[in-house]
Motif scaffolding. Structure first.
Motif, PDB file in Angstrom:
ATOM      1  N   VAL A  64      -6.058   4.590  -3.177  1.00 44.94           N
ATOM      2  CA  VAL A  64      -5.766   4.324  -4.594  1.00 44.94           C
ATOM      3  C   VAL A  64      -5.877   2.827  -4.875  1.00 44.94           C
ATOM      4  O   VAL A  64      -6.473   2.400  -5.866  1.00 44.94           O
ATOM      5  CB  VAL A  64      -4.344   4.833  -4.958  1.00 44.94           C
ATOM      6  CG1 VAL A  64      -3.962   4.425  -6.372  1.00 44.94           C
ATOM      7  CG2 VAL A  64      -4.269   6.330  -4.810  1.00 44.94           C
ATOM      8  N   TYR A  65      -5.314   2.020  -3.963  1.00 44.80           N
ATOM      9  CA  TYR A  65      -5.342   0.565  -4.141  1.00 44.80           C
ATOM     10  C   TYR A  65      -6.787   0.053  -4.161  1.00 44.80           C
ATOM     11  O   TYR A  65      -7.168  -0.711  -5.051  1.00 44.80           O
ATOM     12  CB  TYR A  65      -4.554  -0.110  -3.012  1.00 44.80           C
ATOM     13  CG  TYR A  65      -4.693  -1.610  -3.007  1.00 44.80           C
ATOM     14  CD1 TYR A  65      -4.074  -2.380  -3.990  1.00 44.80           C
ATOM     15  CD2 TYR A  65      -5.462  -2.266  -2.052  1.00 44.80           C
ATOM     16  CE1 TYR A  65      -4.211  -3.757  -3.997  1.00 44.80           C
ATOM     17  CE2 TYR A  65      -5.599  -3.633  -2.053  1.00 44.80           C
ATOM     18  CZ  TYR A  65      -4.975  -4.377  -3.030  1.00 44.80           C
ATOM     19  OH  TYR A  65      -5.128  -5.735  -3.048  1.00 44.80           O
ATOM     20  N   ARG A 101      -9.505   1.620  -4.865  1.00 38.86           N
ATOM     21  CA  ARG A 101     -10.228   2.065  -6.063  1.00 38.86           C
ATOM     22  C   ARG A 101      -9.857   1.193  -7.261  1.00 38.86           C
ATOM     23  O   ARG A 101     -10.724   0.750  -8.012  1.00 38.86           O
ATOM     24  CB  ARG A 101      -9.885   3.545  -6.332  1.00 38.86           C
ATOM     25  CG  ARG A 101     -10.842   4.196  -7.283  1.00 38.86           C
ATOM     26  CD  ARG A 101     -10.678   5.688  -7.377  1.00 38.86           C
ATOM     27  NE  ARG A 101      -9.313   6.090  -7.578  1.00 38.86           N
ATOM     28  CZ  ARG A 101      -8.641   6.877  -6.774  1.00 38.86           C
ATOM     29  NH1 ARG A 101      -9.216   7.357  -5.690  1.00 38.86           N
ATOM     30  NH2 ARG A 101      -7.404   7.213  -7.034  1.00 38.86           N
ATOM     31  N   ASN A 102      -8.562   0.923  -7.408  1.00 34.00           N
ATOM     32  CA  ASN A 102      -8.123   0.103  -8.540  1.00 34.00           C
ATOM     33  C   ASN A 102      -8.573  -1.344  -8.389  1.00 34.00           C
ATOM     34  O   ASN A 102      -8.870  -2.011  -9.378  1.00 34.00           O
ATOM     35  CB  ASN A 102      -6.601   0.178  -8.687  1.00 34.00           C
ATOM     36  CG  ASN A 102      -6.189   1.436  -9.421  1.00 34.00           C
ATOM     37  OD1 ASN A 102      -6.379   1.546 -10.626  1.00 34.00           O
ATOM     38  ND2 ASN A 102      -5.674   2.406  -8.700  1.00 34.00           N
ATOM     39  N   CYS A 119     -12.472   7.251 -13.395  1.00 34.29           N
ATOM     40  CA  CYS A 119     -11.935   6.049 -12.746  1.00 34.29           C
ATOM     41  C   CYS A 119     -10.819   6.356 -11.753  1.00 34.29           C
ATOM     42  O   CYS A 119     -10.501   5.517 -10.915  1.00 34.29           O
ATOM     43  CB  CYS A 119     -11.462   5.029 -13.779  1.00 34.29           C
ATOM     44  SG  CYS A 119      -9.906   5.459 -14.538  1.00 34.29           S
ATOM     45  N   VAL A 162      -0.280  -1.481  -8.349  1.00 36.00           N
ATOM     46  CA  VAL A 162      -0.448  -0.662  -7.139  1.00 36.00           C
ATOM     47  C   VAL A 162      -0.541  -1.508  -5.868  1.00 36.00           C
ATOM     48  O   VAL A 162      -0.636  -0.972  -4.770  1.00 36.00           O
ATOM     49  CB  VAL A 162      -1.685   0.272  -7.220  1.00 36.00           C
ATOM     50  CG1 VAL A 162      -1.521   1.321  -8.279  1.00 36.00           C
ATOM     51  CG2 VAL A 162      -2.958  -0.509  -7.437  1.00 36.00           C
ATOM     52  N   TRP A 176       4.994   1.715  -5.289  1.00 32.24           N
ATOM     53  CA  TRP A 176       4.822   2.934  -4.501  1.00 32.24           C
ATOM     54  C   TRP A 176       6.155   3.629  -4.254  1.00 32.24           C
ATOM     55  O   TRP A 176       6.225   4.853  -4.200  1.00 32.24           O
ATOM     56  CB  TRP A 176       4.109   2.601  -3.180  1.00 32.24           C
ATOM     57  CG  TRP A 176       2.662   2.383  -3.424  1.00 32.24           C
ATOM     58  CD1 TRP A 176       2.035   1.182  -3.599  1.00 32.24           C
ATOM     59  CD2 TRP A 176       1.655   3.388  -3.603  1.00 32.24           C
ATOM     60  NE1 TRP A 176       0.693   1.378  -3.858  1.00 32.24           N
ATOM     61  CE2 TRP A 176       0.437   2.715  -3.866  1.00 32.24           C
ATOM     62  CE3 TRP A 176       1.655   4.773  -3.574  1.00 32.24           C
ATOM     63  CZ2 TRP A 176      -0.758   3.391  -4.091  1.00 32.24           C
ATOM     64  CZ3 TRP A 176       0.460   5.451  -3.797  1.00 32.24           C
ATOM     65  CH2 TRP A 176      -0.729   4.764  -4.045  1.00 32.24           C
TER      66      TRP A 176
END
Lengths: 191, 247
Positions: free
Chosen positions: A47-48, A50-51, B29, B143, B149
């Motif tokens: 996730v990190y 990708r962001n 996305c 993030v 998290w």
């Protein structure tokens, strides 16, 4: 949002083991804690990453469109994602070939001048050249010792990387930390 | 592989291509395009570009999200949209971002970026966000921090616990009465209205009234055909969801 890879001085595709071996040497507790939670857990890291990729693209597009100073793009974000290698072009979308040739011509002349100055030793004193050569030689000799070292490969890799970063001045270590890393490297190399 | 420039030349409709491209970028996305997003995009491609396969060609480009394509599509959007009515386009973009009922960190960043592209100030952004979602906009989560998290894990655990209770409640109801035929459709319809599974009849009515005002095609009069068509599409989905829930 922070670019952890930039701060650690490693590429985005660095393996988990290598990251795991670097983290104990971080002095900033909060940063180390963030890296552990985000980069060592596969789901979080996916996730990190990708962001991070998305924000790098948005940062580039913002610079291109002149939108890098808005309420939605804080100065911190602007600073974090400012990449000198992707400065916005002020040129229109379609650039005439003659202006491209002119730009490359100017850049070529500048490059030649810098090369000449470099060859003439304008940028470095004899002493600084010696120091750099010495450091490179040290790293080289460590590497040649460690190539034959049978155990603790991850630790050796991590220590070498840290030493390289320190030499490149990307890593600000105290004198005692530098000494500790060097002592461990030497011990490993000589065992 | 096709490029955005070649698709512009093919469809002769750069504004339509830019809209589908940017909405596809939002949809993909978070790493996947779910069924609802896919259906919405396909209908949009069919309506705006008059081609059922338009999305098949454009989506790979949207997901690849080359910076040059993003910049080019944004310039096109900025050129075409009247600044006085740019907030209507933003509301369509928000509707796309919310179509799966989740407003991810990535979607939040893209929506804010596109709001800047459209020249929408913060106050107007907040108003549009409230109109579409019924709540105040939140900053995109960080993030890169362990704290984010931790909070996310806590919310996830709460959600699982809620779902477990819902399942138990449903199984108890099932044992006493036959299952409702429209159970899965009801959940989807509620999502279209931005509501959770426990929404009351009053909440459904309120959400419909609010969203119907935002997406009513009359508001989009004077904007380009592509935007009016997209608004029609969005309005129709909301009305169908409401009618289904009220049956």
């Amino acid at each position: 949002m922070k670019d952890h890879y930039k701060r650690l001085g490693i590429p985005m595709n660095t393996g988990e083991e290598r990251i795991r071996s670097i983290l104990p040497f971080l002095r900033d507790e909060q940063f180390r804690h963030d890296c552990e939670r985000v980069l060592l857990d596969p789901e979080s890291r996916e996730v990190y990453d990708r962001n991070l990729k998305l924000l790098r693209k948005i940062a580039f597009a913002r610079r291109e469109l002149g939108l890098d100073k808005t309420v939605n793009w804080s100065p911190e974000m602007q600073k974090e994602f400012s990449d000198p290698s992707t400065k916005p072009s002020t040129k229109p979308d379609v650039v005439k070939s003659s202006s491209v040739a002119f730009t490359f011509g100017i850049l070529g002349i500048i490059a030649v001048v810098f090369l000449l100055l470099f060859l003439l030793g304008v940028f470095e004193t004899e002493s600084s050249r010696f120091k750099i050569a010495l450091r490179q030689d040290t790293i080289h000799s460590y590497k040649s010792f460690l190539e034959n070292y049978p155990h603790g490969t991850h630790e050796a890799d991590a220590l070498l990387r840290i030493r390289e970063l320190e030499l490149l001045s990307e890593w600000r270590m105290s004198e005692s930390q530098v000494g500790s890393v060097d002592a461990r490297l030497t011990r490993m190399a000589l065992t | 592989m096709q490029t955005l420039a070649s698709l512009n030349a093919h469809y002769q409709n750069p504004h339509g291509v830019a809209m589908v491209y940017l909405l596809g970028w939002i949809a993909g996305c978070d790493g996947k395009i779910d069924e609802k997003e896919d259906v919405f995009l396909q209908e949009l491609g069919k309506t705006l570009l008059n081609d059922v396969d338009a999305v098949k060609v454009l989506l790979p480009l949207s997901q690849q999200a080359a910076t040059s394509d993003i910049v080019s599509a944004c310039r096109q959007l900025k050129r075409t949209v009247n600044p006085d009515r740019a907030h209507l386009v933003l509301e369509l973009i928000l509707a796309m971002a919310m179509v799966d009922g989740v407003f991810s960190v990535g979607e939040n960043h893209i929506v804010r970026f596109l709001a800047d592209v459209l020249g929408i100030d913060h106050q107007r952004f907040v108003q549009s966000f409230q109109s579409v979602t019924g709540r105040m906009p939140q900053s995109p989560g960080d993030v890169s921090s362990a704290a984010w998290w931790l909070e996310r894990d806590r919310q996830h655990a709460e959600k699982l616990e809620r779902e477990r209770r819902e399942r138990e409640k449903r199984s108890r109801q099932r044992s006493s009465s036959p299952p409702p035929k429209d159970a899965p459709s009801r959940a989807e319809a509620l999502q279209h209205l931005g509501l959770g599974p426990a929404a009351t009849r009053e909440e459904i009515k309120d959400a419909y009234k609010r969203l119907a005002k935002v997406h009513h095609p009359d508001r989009f009069e004077g904007l380009s055909v592509e935007i009016i068509e997209a608004a029609n599409l969005s309005f129709r989905r909301i009305r169908e969801a409401y009618e289904h829930l009220m049956q």
